[in-house]
Motif scaffolding. Structure first.
Motif, mmCIF file in Angstrom:
data_model
loop_
_atom_site.group_PDB
_atom_site.id
_atom_site.type_symbol
_atom_site.label_atom_id
_atom_site.label_comp_id
_atom_site.label_asym_id
_atom_site.label_seq_id
_atom_site.Cartn_x
_atom_site.Cartn_y
_atom_site.Cartn_z
ATOM 1 N N VAL A 215 0.853 -1.181 0.000
ATOM 2 C CA VAL A 215 0.000 0.000 0.000
ATOM 3 C C VAL A 215 0.896 1.239 0.000
ATOM 4 N N VAL A 216 0.262 2.387 -0.025
ATOM 5 C CA VAL A 216 0.972 3.658 0.083
ATOM 6 C C VAL A 216 0.483 4.351 1.351
ATOM 7 N N THR A 217 1.414 4.799 2.171
ATOM 8 C CA THR A 217 1.067 5.472 3.418
ATOM 9 C C THR A 217 1.448 6.948 3.325
ATOM 10 N N VAL A 218 0.529 7.812 3.732
ATOM 11 C CA VAL A 218 0.756 9.259 3.699
ATOM 12 C C VAL A 218 0.476 9.824 5.086
ATOM 13 N N GLU A 219 1.353 10.686 5.556
ATOM 14 C CA GLU A 219 1.101 11.396 6.811
ATOM 15 C C GLU A 219 0.757 12.838 6.486
ATOM 16 N N LEU A 220 -0.404 13.266 6.937
ATOM 17 C CA LEU A 220 -0.886 14.622 6.689
ATOM 18 C C LEU A 220 -0.884 15.422 7.977
ATOM 19 N N ASP A 221 -0.672 16.722 7.848
ATOM 20 C CA ASP A 221 -0.874 17.601 8.990
ATOM 21 C C ASP A 221 -2.364 17.677 9.300
ATOM 22 N N VAL A 222 -2.677 17.989 10.542
ATOM 23 C CA VAL A 222 -4.087 18.081 10.942
ATOM 24 C C VAL A 222 -4.822 19.116 10.095
ATOM 25 N N ASP A 223 -4.128 20.178 9.686
ATOM 26 C CA ASP A 223 -4.760 21.215 8.867
ATOM 27 C C ASP A 223 -5.219 20.697 7.513
ATOM 28 N N ASP A 224 -4.652 19.576 7.084
ATOM 29 C CA ASP A 224 -5.001 19.008 5.784
ATOM 30 C C ASP A 224 -5.952 17.821 5.910
ATOM 31 N N GLN A 225 -6.654 17.750 7.017
ATOM 32 C CA GLN A 225 -7.542 16.625 7.266
ATOM 33 C C GLN A 225 -8.654 16.540 6.224
ATOM 34 N N ARG A 226 -8.998 17.640 5.597
ATOM 35 C CA ARG A 226 -10.059 17.635 4.584
ATOM 36 C C ARG A 226 -9.719 16.705 3.425
ATOM 37 N N LEU A 227 -8.430 16.436 3.226
ATOM 38 C CA LEU A 227 -8.029 15.547 2.145
ATOM 39 C C LEU A 227 -8.285 14.090 2.477
ATOM 40 N N VAL A 254 -2.842 9.787 14.610
ATOM 41 C CA VAL A 254 -1.739 9.238 15.386
ATOM 42 C C VAL A 254 -0.999 10.380 16.073
ATOM 43 N N VAL A 255 -0.421 10.076 17.228
ATOM 44 C CA VAL A 255 0.361 11.053 17.980
ATOM 45 C C VAL A 255 1.809 10.601 17.958
ATOM 46 N N GLN A 256 2.677 11.451 17.404
ATOM 47 C CA GLN A 256 4.090 11.129 17.310
ATOM 48 C C GLN A 256 4.852 11.821 18.428
ATOM 49 N N ALA A 257 5.764 11.088 19.048
ATOM 50 C CA ALA A 257 6.588 11.666 20.106
ATOM 51 C C ALA A 257 7.486 12.744 19.525
ATOM 52 N N GLY A 258 7.708 13.790 20.300
ATOM 53 C CA GLY A 258 8.576 14.860 19.849
ATOM 54 C C GLY A 258 10.030 14.427 19.836
ATOM 55 N N ALA A 259 10.822 15.092 18.997
ATOM 56 C CA ALA A 259 12.245 14.772 18.905
ATOM 57 C C ALA A 259 12.953 15.115 20.211
ATOM 58 N N THR A 260 13.967 14.318 20.555
ATOM 59 C CA THR A 260 14.733 14.552 21.774
ATOM 60 C C THR A 260 15.771 15.637 21.529
ATOM 61 N N GLY A 261 15.786 16.644 22.387
ATOM 62 C CA GLY A 261 16.721 17.748 22.232
ATOM 63 C C GLY A 261 18.082 17.447 22.810
ATOM 64 N N ALA A 262 18.973 18.431 22.724
ATOM 65 C CA ALA A 262 20.343 18.257 23.212
ATOM 66 C C ALA A 262 20.385 18.026 24.716
ATOM 67 N N ASN A 263 19.388 18.550 25.424
ATOM 68 C CA ASN A 263 19.342 18.378 26.871
ATOM 69 C C ASN A 263 18.724 17.055 27.296
ATOM 70 N N GLY A 264 18.354 16.234 26.291
ATOM 71 C CA GLY A 264 17.781 14.936 26.603
ATOM 72 C C GLY A 264 16.292 14.941 26.816
ATOM 73 N N GLN A 265 15.681 16.104 26.771
ATOM 74 C CA GLN A 265 14.236 16.203 26.974
ATOM 75 C C GLN A 265 13.509 16.074 25.637
ATOM 76 N N ASP A 268 7.615 18.526 22.105
ATOM 77 C CA ASP A 268 6.162 18.354 22.163
ATOM 78 C C ASP A 268 5.716 17.283 21.171
ATOM 79 N N ALA A 269 4.754 16.484 21.592
ATOM 80 C CA ALA A 269 4.186 15.474 20.704
ATOM 81 C C ALA A 269 3.436 16.163 19.571
ATOM 82 N N GLU A 270 3.362 15.503 18.429
ATOM 83 C CA GLU A 270 2.728 16.077 17.247
ATOM 84 C C GLU A 270 1.641 15.140 16.743
ATOM 85 N N THR A 271 0.482 15.694 16.459
ATOM 86 C CA THR A 271 -0.633 14.901 15.948
ATOM 87 C C THR A 271 -0.619 14.908 14.423
ATOM 88 N N LYS A 272 -0.738 13.719 13.824
ATOM 89 C CA LYS A 272 -0.744 13.574 12.379
ATOM 90 C C LYS A 272 -1.958 12.760 11.951
#
Length: 363
Positions: A215-227, A254-265, A268-272
């Motif tokens: 199949v083909v998988t696409v991740e859209l931003d929430v703003d593009d949910q109309r598609l 889906v909720v994606q975990a935020g990237a880990t910064g230099a301080n190890g923290q 913010d999670a991102e909704t796709k």
């Protein structure tokens, strides 16, 4: 896989059109448009900078997104039993209902079909939709002597003992949540998260799996949910340049975990919005495992309509829009009603406006 949507040509066209429309109000006042259907007539003060032809066509509001060819969303099977991993189904293998995904202490953890995860021990006296789901699987595997409903009875327990005997498990008539993994259908083992011989604890990832169809998988931003509309028709452009038709089969948030910064923290999670597209001709995907593809979503479509460039629209002082029709050495303004905007053009209707009419495109 990046889910970034390319900037739509529609947005760019509309934005440019709005700036032009605002600037054009004074022009319309100068030609003395009186609001009538055929507009006013004005002598040309000079040769028009540009002209365009009114065309009859199919106009589609569409956007293209980056997709990934593969086997769909990846899911993780996590352990709910403590013990030693003694076997893992090979990566790339297909596992069907009733078959083992892996073994803990040399006892099978099997795949069953359903959307509700196993979350409690099933035993006589337990009732609920998870009982129904399990009993449907037990019946599908060929076990009898019980009624498929939402009650786990003594008859269900007897059938479970037969099932446990066939699996080489302790025949206690109870189903522990760690003994089964539920998926919608047969699965393909994608990767191992542990090695044979590793100790497992509840909550530990054991392996990942996907569907079995390409199949083909696409991740859209929430703003593009109309598609993201289930059963919507799309076009998939493959890496070799071919285009194939497809249909949106699933849409999930889906909720994606935020990237880990230099301080190890963690950030913010991102909704796709995760969209799975099934192509009409699955054979067209043969030879592509992990590869990128362009997916074009058509939000709306207007067939056999008159269109002009968005830049040809003029904002009328009285309100609404018009177009300036070139008429020999003179020109006149016709009031028009706008419809769909797409690909730098706009659907228009108006008295006196016909296919092939030449309109002025101000600069």
């Amino acid at each position: 896989m990046t889910g970034a949507i390319r900037r739509s040509r529609l947005r760019a066209a509309v934005t440019g059109g709005v700036v032009l429309l605002v600037a054009a109000v004074g022009v319309i006042a100068a030609v003395g448009f009186d609001g009538s259907a055929d507009g006013g007539r004005a002598q040309a003060g000079g040769a028009p900078t540009a002209t365009a032809t009114v065309t009859r066509q199919t106009l589609a509001d569409s956007e293209t997104a980056d997709g990934e060819l593969g086997y769909g969303a990846t899911r993780t099977a996590t352990a709910k039993l403590s013990g030693t991993v003694t076997a893992l189904t090979a990566t790339g293998s297909t596992v069907r209902r009733g078959r083992a995904l892996y073994l803990v202490d040399n006892e099978e953890v099997v795949l069953l079909y359903g959307g509700l995860p196993a979350y409690r021990t099933l035993a006589p006296g337990v009732e609920g939709p998870d009982v129904t789901q399990f009993e449907k699987n037990l019946e599908a595997l060929g076990y009898t002597g019980f009624t498929v409903d939402d009650e786990y009875t003594g008859a269900t327990a007897d059938a479970v003992r037969d099932w446990q005997e066939d699996l080489g498990l302790t025949e206690n008539g109870r189903v522990e949540p760690g003994r089964v993994v539920y998926a919608d259908r047969e699965v393909r083992v994608e990767s191992h998260q542990v090695d044979v011989g590793d100790l497992t604890q509840p909550g530990q990832a054991v392996l990942t799996y996907t569907g079995t169809s390409r199949v083909v998988t696409v991740e859209l931003d929430v703003d593009d949910q109309r598609l993201a509309k289930r059963d919507a028709k799309v076009t998939v452009r493959l890496p070799d340049g071919r285009s194939v038709a497809g249909t949106v089969s699933t849409v999930e948030t889906v909720v994606q975990a935020g990237a880990t910064g230099a301080n190890g923290q963690a950030g913010d999670a991102e909704t796709k919005i995760e969209v799975t597209v099934a192509v009409t001709d699955p054979k067209a995907l043969t030879g592509f495992d992990k590869a990128s593809a362009d997916v074009t979503f058509t939000v709306s479509e207007r067939r056999d309509v008159l269109t002009v460039p968005v830049a040809a629209l003029l904002a009328l002082a009285e309100g609404g829009y018009g177009v300036q029709v070139a008429d020999g050495d003179a020109s006149r303004v016709l009031a028009v009603t706008t419809g769909l905007f797409a690909d730098g053009r706009v659907e228009v209707t108006g008295t006196g406006l016909t296919e092939g009419t030449t309109v002025v495109v101000p600069t």
